[in-house]
Design a protein around this motif. Structure first.
Motif, PDB file in Angstrom:
ATOM      1  N   UNK A  36      -8.969 -11.487  -0.222  1.00 20.20           N
ATOM      2  CA  UNK A  36      -9.218 -11.814   1.179  1.00 20.20           C
ATOM      3  C   UNK A  36      -7.930 -12.189   1.909  1.00 20.20           C
ATOM      4  N   UNK A  37      -7.012 -12.847   1.215  1.00 17.42           N
ATOM      5  CA  UNK A  37      -5.792 -13.324   1.876  1.00 17.42           C
ATOM      6  C   UNK A  37      -4.700 -12.275   1.942  1.00 17.42           C
ATOM      7  N   UNK A  38      -4.825 -11.194   1.154  1.00 17.14           N
ATOM      8  CA  UNK A  38      -3.716 -10.232   1.096  1.00 17.14           C
ATOM      9  C   UNK A  38      -4.104  -8.793   1.429  1.00 17.14           C
ATOM     10  N   UNK A  39      -5.408  -8.498   1.599  1.00 15.13           N
ATOM     11  CA  UNK A  39      -5.826  -7.114   1.847  1.00 15.13           C
ATOM     12  C   UNK A  39      -6.399  -7.003   3.254  1.00 15.13           C
ATOM     13  N   UNK A  40      -6.000  -5.963   3.964  1.00 15.66           N
ATOM     14  CA  UNK A  40      -6.240  -5.868   5.400  1.00 15.66           C
ATOM     15  C   UNK A  40      -7.678  -5.575   5.813  1.00 15.66           C
ATOM     16  N   UNK A  41      -8.487  -4.925   4.960  1.00 15.59           N
ATOM     17  CA  UNK A  41      -9.687  -4.237   5.412  1.00 15.59           C
ATOM     18  C   UNK A  41     -10.668  -5.143   6.166  1.00 15.59           C
ATOM     19  N   UNK A  42     -11.059  -6.280   5.583  1.00 15.51           N
ATOM     20  CA  UNK A  42     -12.032  -7.150   6.238  1.00 15.51           C
ATOM     21  C   UNK A  42     -11.504  -7.707   7.551  1.00 15.51           C
ATOM     22  N   UNK A  43     -10.223  -8.008   7.602  1.00 16.29           N
ATOM     23  CA  UNK A  43      -9.631  -8.555   8.828  1.00 16.29           C
ATOM     24  C   UNK A  43      -9.638  -7.508   9.947  1.00 16.29           C
ATOM     25  N   UNK A  44      -9.340  -6.268   9.570  1.00 19.29           N
ATOM     26  CA  UNK A  44      -9.345  -5.190  10.562  1.00 19.29           C
ATOM     27  C   UNK A  44     -10.769  -4.921  11.056  1.00 19.29           C
ATOM     28  N   UNK A  45     -11.749  -4.954  10.135  1.00 18.54           N
ATOM     29  CA  UNK A  45     -13.147  -4.777  10.526  1.00 18.54           C
ATOM     30  C   UNK A  45     -13.593  -5.907  11.455  1.00 18.54           C
ATOM     31  N   UNK A  46     -13.227  -7.148  11.133  1.00 21.79           N
ATOM     32  CA  UNK A  46     -13.617  -8.286  11.963  1.00 21.79           C
ATOM     33  C   UNK A  46     -13.022  -8.179  13.368  1.00 21.79           C
ATOM     34  N   UNK A  47     -11.804  -7.694  13.443  1.00 24.01           N
ATOM     35  CA  UNK A  47     -11.170  -7.466  14.748  1.00 24.01           C
ATOM     36  C   UNK A  47     -11.975  -6.450  15.555  1.00 24.01           C
ATOM     37  N   UNK A  73      11.215  -5.136   8.438  1.00 26.70           N
ATOM     38  CA  UNK A  73      10.863  -3.972   7.613  1.00 26.70           C
ATOM     39  C   UNK A  73       9.395  -3.578   7.756  1.00 26.70           C
ATOM     40  N   UNK A  74       9.164  -2.276   7.865  1.00 27.90           N
ATOM     41  CA  UNK A  74       7.808  -1.731   7.880  1.00 27.90           C
ATOM     42  C   UNK A  74       7.586  -0.900   6.626  1.00 27.90           C
ATOM     43  N   UNK A  75       6.440  -1.083   6.012  1.00 27.96           N
ATOM     44  CA  UNK A  75       5.969  -0.187   4.962  1.00 27.96           C
ATOM     45  C   UNK A  75       4.459  -0.296   4.941  1.00 27.96           C
ATOM     46  N   UNK A  76       3.783   0.529   4.164  1.00 29.80           N
ATOM     47  CA  UNK A  76       2.323   0.562   4.196  1.00 29.80           C
ATOM     48  C   UNK A  76       1.726  -0.765   3.747  1.00 29.80           C
ATOM     49  N   UNK A  77       0.886  -1.345   4.611  1.00 29.47           N
ATOM     50  CA  UNK A  77       0.177  -2.595   4.303  1.00 29.47           C
ATOM     51  C   UNK A  77       1.122  -3.686   3.798  1.00 29.47           C
ATOM     52  N   UNK A  78       2.242  -3.845   4.471  1.00 31.75           N
ATOM     53  CA  UNK A  78       3.240  -4.856   4.111  1.00 31.75           C
ATOM     54  C   UNK A  78       2.775  -6.220   4.621  1.00 31.75           C
ATOM     55  N   UNK A  79       2.274  -7.058   3.725  1.00 33.24           N
ATOM     56  CA  UNK A  79       1.613  -8.294   4.121  1.00 33.24           C
ATOM     57  C   UNK A  79       2.565  -9.277   4.799  1.00 33.24           C
ATOM     58  N   UNK A  80       3.813  -9.389   4.330  1.00 34.65           N
ATOM     59  CA  UNK A  80       4.741 -10.341   4.928  1.00 34.65           C
ATOM     60  C   UNK A  80       5.164  -9.878   6.321  1.00 34.65           C
ATOM     61  N   UNK A  81       5.453  -8.600   6.474  1.00 33.83           N
ATOM     62  CA  UNK A  81       5.786  -8.089   7.803  1.00 33.83           C
ATOM     63  C   UNK A  81       4.597  -8.225   8.742  1.00 33.83           C
ATOM     64  N   UNK A  82       3.381  -8.007   8.195  1.00 33.63           N
ATOM     65  CA  UNK A  82       2.189  -8.201   9.007  1.00 33.63           C
ATOM     66  C   UNK A  82       2.072  -9.629   9.500  1.00 33.63           C
ATOM     67  N   UNK A  83       2.353 -10.585   8.612  1.00 35.09           N
ATOM     68  CA  UNK A  83       2.297 -11.995   9.014  1.00 35.09           C
ATOM     69  C   UNK A  83       3.356 -12.317  10.067  1.00 35.09           C
ATOM     70  N   UNK A  84       4.601 -11.883   9.837  1.00 40.43           N
ATOM     71  CA  UNK A  84       5.674 -12.189  10.792  1.00 40.43           C
ATOM     72  C   UNK A  84       5.376 -11.552  12.149  1.00 40.43           C
ATOM     73  N   UNK A  85       4.844 -10.297  12.121  1.00 45.24           N
ATOM     74  CA  UNK A  85       4.464  -9.649  13.371  1.00 45.24           C
ATOM     75  C   UNK A  85       3.366 -10.415  14.085  1.00 45.24           C
ATOM     76  N   UNK A  86       2.411 -10.941  13.318  1.00 44.66           N
ATOM     77  CA  UNK A  86       1.327 -11.743  13.891  1.00 44.66           C
ATOM     78  C   UNK A  86       1.871 -13.040  14.492  1.00 44.66           C
TER      79      UNK A  86
END
Length: 355
Positions: free
Chosen positions: A109-120, A196-209
């Motif tokens: 839940x804390x590291x995979x995007x799918x549920x968060x994207x669905x909730x959005x 840095x961007x790469x597929x489903x990069x959790x740290x970059x996703x957090x910093x972008x958020x």
């Protein structure tokens, strides 16, 4: 993936104090360009656009994650107490990283995007389908090359304004730390802005958020400047994918208000955070059934970064199972029909030969 799969036991040497002291704490990693590699490459986007991505070697990724998790620890209280409790802002990214004491909570839940994207998607869809006044509009903001234009220096300067002094002191967040982190990201991005961007990069996703969480506050300030003209509003966002719901007073000129707000938001985000809108930014009037339907159809589309089958979040598990079995029955029927046709042809040919 081949590189990471073949690391084997070599990765164990990075998890030692000796490795940290020899190569990290003395900044020697800056000189070890093959071991601490940040390889830039191009990936196609929708249409003719290109996305700049970065491949990180294992030691590089460890270091990048360490810096990212430091920023998480620094900003966690700001996000939890200031951003998430704001009833006018509902924001998501591809995870929900957080510390419990000194331990990082790591799970699907804390590291995979799918549920968060669905909730959005669900949050936006629910908001669209609510009963709205004639003057309710949705402004969909589209940021040009978002991850490539994030300014780490600006992020750290703004965090400095919102973080408690006690948190800054305990995490040694001072001018020297800010300079080192800024320099580190310049090294990763070859002297350019961005992360840095790469597929489903959790740290970059957090910093972008986190970066756009600060932008949310700018957007909110600009809306509040029109408190006499706007009755209520809601910001729903997934990283840089922003839907702005505005309920505009019926006594004012809607077009003038929208033009002023959009212009002010655009100017503020560019001057303070280096971000620009692109031509995909769009406006929907929810009182117009055709525009409302257009927006609902738009929500069925999915981001290149976050693949999700259309309406996947609306279909029950039983319907999915029924659909699969329906397809299998169709394949079976077609296979039987083809086999029967083939047998008939063979029988006819054998009969012709005998004749």
């Amino acid at each position: 993936m081949f590189y990471y799969r073949n690391l084997g036991l070599n990765r164990n040497k990075y998890d030692t104090e000796e490795f940290f002291n020899q190569k990290i704490s003395n900044n020697l990693f800056y000189a070890l360009s093959k071991e601490f590699m940040a390889l830039r490459y191009i990936s196609p986007k929708k249409g003719l656009e290109l996305r700049k991505k970065v491949f990180l070697t294992y030691p590089s990724r460890i270091l990048y994650y360490s810096v990212g998790l430091y920023i998480l620890k620094l900003s966690q209280e700001f996000i939890c107490e200031y951003i998430q409790k704001n009833k006018n802002i509902e924001s998501y990214y591809g995870g929900s990283l957080k510390f419990s004491g000194e331990s990082l909570d790591i799970n699907k839940q804390s590291t995979f995007y799918l549920n968060h994207y669905k909730n959005f998607k669900r949050a936006v869809r629910r908001r669209v389908q609510e009963n709205h006044s004639v003057e309710t509009v949705v402004l969909k903001l589209d940021i040009q090359n978002y991850f490539e234009n994030i300014q780490i220096k600006q992020l750290l300067l703004n965090l400095d304004k919102y973080i408690k002094p006690s948190i800054k002191t305990s995490n040694k967040f001072n001018e020297s730390t800010k300079e080192q982190i800024t320099f580190y990201f310049e090294y990763l991005m070859n002297g350019e802005n961005g992360i840095p961007q790469s597929d489903n990069e959790i740290i970059s996703g957090f910093i972008g958020h986190l970066y756009f969480s600060l932008c949310d506050l700018i957007i909110e300030d600009q809306i509040n400047n029109f408190s006499d003209e706007i009755n209520k509003y809601k910001i729903i966002r997934y990283v840089d994918d922003v839907y702005l719901f505005l309920d505009i007073d019926s006594q004012v000129d809607m077009n003038i208000v929208l033009e002023c707000i959009t212009s002010n938001i655009c100017d503020s985000l560019h001057s303070q955070f280096g971000l620009r809108f692109n031509n995909k930014t769009s406006l929907y009037h929810l009182a117009d059934s055709e525009q409302k339907d257009d927006l609902l159809r738009e929500l069925k589309k999915t981001s290149y970064n976050y693949p999700l089958s259309n309406d996947d979040d609306e279909v029950s598990p039983q319907k999915k199972i029924d659909f699969v079995f329906g397809v299998l029955e169709e394949i079976k029927s077609k296979s039987q029909a083809i086999s029967l046709k083939k047998n008939r042809i063979c029988a006819r040919r054998n009969s012709e030969r005998r004749l």
